[in-house]
Design a protein around this motif. Sequence first.
Motif, PDB file in Angstrom:
ATOM      1  N   MET A 106      10.599   5.788 -27.637  1.00  0.00           N
ATOM      2  CA  MET A 106      11.561   5.228 -26.697  1.00  0.00           C
ATOM      3  C   MET A 106      12.605   6.303 -26.432  1.00  0.00           C
ATOM      4  O   MET A 106      13.152   6.895 -27.368  1.00  0.00           O
ATOM      5  CB  MET A 106      12.222   3.981 -27.295  1.00  0.00           C
ATOM      6  CG  MET A 106      13.251   3.270 -26.411  1.00  0.00           C
ATOM      7  SD  MET A 106      14.899   4.005 -26.318  1.00  0.00           S
ATOM      8  CE  MET A 106      15.466   3.883 -28.015  1.00  0.00           C
ATOM      9  N   VAL A 107      12.873   6.582 -25.149  1.00  0.00           N
ATOM     10  CA  VAL A 107      13.873   7.573 -24.761  1.00  0.00           C
ATOM     11  C   VAL A 107      14.864   6.902 -23.815  1.00  0.00           C
ATOM     12  O   VAL A 107      14.471   6.141 -22.928  1.00  0.00           O
ATOM     13  CB  VAL A 107      13.217   8.788 -24.059  1.00  0.00           C
ATOM     14  CG1 VAL A 107      14.289   9.774 -23.583  1.00  0.00           C
ATOM     15  CG2 VAL A 107      12.226   9.481 -24.984  1.00  0.00           C
TER      16      VAL A 107
ATOM     17  N   TYR B  28      24.610  -2.948 -27.312  1.00  0.00           N
ATOM     18  CA  TYR B  28      23.305  -2.792 -27.952  1.00  0.00           C
ATOM     19  C   TYR B  28      22.196  -3.314 -27.039  1.00  0.00           C
ATOM     20  O   TYR B  28      22.374  -4.305 -26.326  1.00  0.00           O
ATOM     21  CB  TYR B  28      23.253  -3.580 -29.262  1.00  0.00           C
ATOM     22  CG  TYR B  28      23.752  -2.827 -30.472  1.00  0.00           C
ATOM     23  CD1 TYR B  28      22.928  -1.959 -31.179  1.00  0.00           C
ATOM     24  CD2 TYR B  28      25.058  -3.003 -30.929  1.00  0.00           C
ATOM     25  CE1 TYR B  28      23.372  -1.297 -32.298  1.00  0.00           C
ATOM     26  CE2 TYR B  28      25.523  -2.337 -32.055  1.00  0.00           C
ATOM     27  CZ  TYR B  28      24.673  -1.477 -32.734  1.00  0.00           C
ATOM     28  OH  TYR B  28      25.124  -0.817 -33.850  1.00  0.00           O
ATOM     29  N   ARG B  29      21.060  -2.634 -27.077  1.00  0.00           N
ATOM     30  CA  ARG B  29      19.855  -3.089 -26.395  1.00  0.00           C
ATOM     31  C   ARG B  29      18.725  -3.189 -27.407  1.00  0.00           C
ATOM     32  O   ARG B  29      18.639  -2.394 -28.340  1.00  0.00           O
ATOM     33  CB  ARG B  29      19.421  -2.104 -25.301  1.00  0.00           C
ATOM     34  CG  ARG B  29      20.350  -1.992 -24.118  1.00  0.00           C
ATOM     35  CD  ARG B  29      19.799  -0.992 -23.117  1.00  0.00           C
ATOM     36  NE  ARG B  29      20.671  -0.823 -21.962  1.00  0.00           N
ATOM     37  CZ  ARG B  29      20.467   0.073 -21.008  1.00  0.00           C
ATOM     38  NH1 ARG B  29      19.410   0.880 -21.066  1.00  0.00           N
ATOM     39  NH2 ARG B  29      21.313   0.168 -19.999  1.00  0.00           N
ATOM     40  N   GLN B  30      17.849  -4.163 -27.187  1.00  0.00           N
ATOM     41  CA  GLN B  30      16.651  -4.256 -28.020  1.00  0.00           C
ATOM     42  C   GLN B  30      15.596  -3.312 -27.468  1.00  0.00           C
ATOM     43  O   GLN B  30      15.499  -3.111 -26.260  1.00  0.00           O
ATOM     44  CB  GLN B  30      16.099  -5.684 -28.008  1.00  0.00           C
ATOM     45  CG  GLN B  30      14.852  -5.851 -28.874  1.00  0.00           C
ATOM     46  CD  GLN B  30      14.329  -7.280 -28.857  1.00  0.00           C
ATOM     47  OE1 GLN B  30      15.106  -8.226 -28.846  1.00  0.00           O
ATOM     48  NE2 GLN B  30      13.015  -7.420 -28.864  1.00  0.00           N
ATOM     49  N   PHE B  31      14.816  -2.712 -28.355  1.00  0.00           N
ATOM     50  CA  PHE B  31      13.658  -1.935 -27.906  1.00  0.00           C
ATOM     51  C   PHE B  31      12.419  -2.400 -28.664  1.00  0.00           C
ATOM     52  O   PHE B  31      12.501  -2.904 -29.781  1.00  0.00           O
ATOM     53  CB  PHE B  31      13.870  -0.429 -28.101  1.00  0.00           C
ATOM     54  CG  PHE B  31      13.950   0.008 -29.539  1.00  0.00           C
ATOM     55  CD1 PHE B  31      12.819   0.220 -30.312  1.00  0.00           C
ATOM     56  CD2 PHE B  31      15.195   0.243 -30.131  1.00  0.00           C
ATOM     57  CE1 PHE B  31      12.891   0.625 -31.632  1.00  0.00           C
ATOM     58  CE2 PHE B  31      15.284   0.655 -31.465  1.00  0.00           C
ATOM     59  CZ  PHE B  31      14.138   0.842 -32.203  1.00  0.00           C
TER      60      PHE B  31
ATOM     61  N   ILE C 256      11.599   8.505 -36.619  1.00  0.00           N
ATOM     62  CA  ILE C 256      12.686   9.462 -36.413  1.00  0.00           C
ATOM     63  C   ILE C 256      13.572   8.965 -35.277  1.00  0.00           C
ATOM     64  O   ILE C 256      13.070   8.542 -34.231  1.00  0.00           O
ATOM     65  CB  ILE C 256      12.144  10.875 -36.096  1.00  0.00           C
ATOM     66  CG1 ILE C 256      11.655  11.580 -37.379  1.00  0.00           C
ATOM     67  CG2 ILE C 256      13.224  11.742 -35.451  1.00  0.00           C
ATOM     68  CD1 ILE C 256      10.364  11.119 -37.931  1.00  0.00           C
ATOM     69  N   CYS C 257      14.880   9.012 -35.480  1.00  0.00           N
ATOM     70  CA  CYS C 257      15.873   8.673 -34.456  1.00  0.00           C
ATOM     71  C   CYS C 257      16.777   9.880 -34.264  1.00  0.00           C
ATOM     72  O   CYS C 257      17.182  10.508 -35.245  1.00  0.00           O
ATOM     73  CB  CYS C 257      16.753   7.498 -34.887  1.00  0.00           C
ATOM     74  SG  CYS C 257      15.878   6.081 -35.550  1.00  0.00           S
ATOM     75  N   SER C 258      17.135  10.192 -33.014  1.00  0.00           N
ATOM     76  CA  SER C 258      18.049  11.300 -32.763  1.00  0.00           C
ATOM     77  C   SER C 258      18.934  10.992 -31.572  1.00  0.00           C
ATOM     78  O   SER C 258      18.458  10.483 -30.556  1.00  0.00           O
ATOM     79  CB  SER C 258      17.283  12.600 -32.510  1.00  0.00           C
ATOM     80  OG  SER C 258      18.188  13.665 -32.266  1.00  0.00           O
ATOM     81  N   ALA C 259      20.200  11.318 -31.691  1.00  0.00           N
ATOM     82  CA  ALA C 259      21.138  11.152 -30.583  1.00  0.00           C
ATOM     83  C   ALA C 259      20.930  12.204 -29.508  1.00  0.00           C
ATOM     84  O   ALA C 259      21.441  12.062 -28.400  1.00  0.00           O
ATOM     85  CB  ALA C 259      22.574  11.223 -31.103  1.00  0.00           C
TER      86      ALA C 259
ATOM     87  N   LEU D  84       7.130  -1.084 -33.307  1.00  0.00           N
ATOM     88  CA  LEU D  84       8.406  -0.963 -33.992  1.00  0.00           C
ATOM     89  C   LEU D  84       9.458  -1.622 -33.117  1.00  0.00           C
ATOM     90  O   LEU D  84       9.594  -1.289 -31.937  1.00  0.00           O
ATOM     91  CB  LEU D  84       8.774   0.510 -34.213  1.00  0.00           C
ATOM     92  CG  LEU D  84      10.177   0.765 -34.778  1.00  0.00           C
ATOM     93  CD1 LEU D  84      10.284   0.270 -36.222  1.00  0.00           C
ATOM     94  CD2 LEU D  84      10.527   2.256 -34.700  1.00  0.00           C
ATOM     95  N   LYS D  85      10.175  -2.561 -33.689  1.00  0.00           N
ATOM     96  CA  LYS D  85      11.224  -3.280 -32.962  1.00  0.00           C
ATOM     97  C   LYS D  85      12.574  -2.898 -33.563  1.00  0.00           C
ATOM     98  O   LYS D  85      12.698  -2.670 -34.764  1.00  0.00           O
ATOM     99  CB  LYS D  85      11.005  -4.788 -33.100  1.00  0.00           C
ATOM    100  CG  LYS D  85      12.091  -5.660 -32.485  1.00  0.00           C
ATOM    101  CD  LYS D  85      11.797  -7.139 -32.739  1.00  0.00           C
ATOM    102  CE  LYS D  85      12.926  -8.035 -32.273  1.00  0.00           C
ATOM    103  NZ  LYS D  85      12.653  -9.464 -32.548  1.00  0.00           N
TER     104      LYS D  85
END
Length: 201
Positions: free
Chosen positions: A139-140, A148-151, A170-173, A62-63
Motif C-alpha cells: 500500500m502506497v 486515520y484510514r483503514q487499509f 515493513i512500514c516507512s514514512a 494484511l489489515k
Amino acid sequence: VTTPTDEVRPGSAGTTAAKLRSQVVVVKFAAGNLFIGEYKRTKGTNGILGFGREFTSYPTRLKGYFRYQTASITEVIDRYASLKNQPDSCIVWVALGDWDLQTNAESGAKTAVEVETENNGNGRYFDKNDSHVIAYGEMVCGETTGEYRQFDIELEYRATNRKPTALLIICSASKYGDYFVGGPGATMWVDDFSLEYDYDD
C-alpha cells in the motif's frame, strides 16, 4: 525516528500506536520506519538489517490503519533526482516466502533477508521479485490524510504448493528511505495491524 504515541486510531481497543517520522540525523537522511526483524549492526554509516520472522501459515491479507503527513522531498541521490521537490509517499508492504532463515549468534533471533542500506543506492535491498517470494502486497500513499484510514493489502500468491518459512512486514514514512531519499518531516502513524485468513469454501 520511530516512537510510541497515544495518538491511536478512533475506536482502537489499544492505548498506543507507532509514529514514524523522517528526518535528517547528523548529516544523513533517515526515514521513519518499522519492520518485523532486527537492526543487526552499523557498518560505517550504513545499517545492516535482518527482515522477517519465522512464519508458516497462509494469510490472505494484511489489515491495518494509518495516518500520513507528507513533506516535500529534498534529500535525493542521482538515481532518484527526478523526485526532488515532489511530495513524499509512505508505504506498507508485506511478503511471505521460503527463505533459509539466518540465526543471529548474539540475539538468537531468526531473520529471513539481510539488507544493507547505502547512500549511493549500491547496498543490498529486498527484491519483491526474488524467487523465494511466495506472496506479496503493498500500500502506497502520497498525500496527507488528516485522519486515520483503514487499509487492506491483498496478498497476491505466486505459488500455493510451497511452504512459507518467514513473514516480512515493513512500514516507512518515506517510500525510498532505504536509499536515503525523502522529505524531512514526513510522518506516518500506524495502528491495529492484523492478518486475515479469508478463504473461499
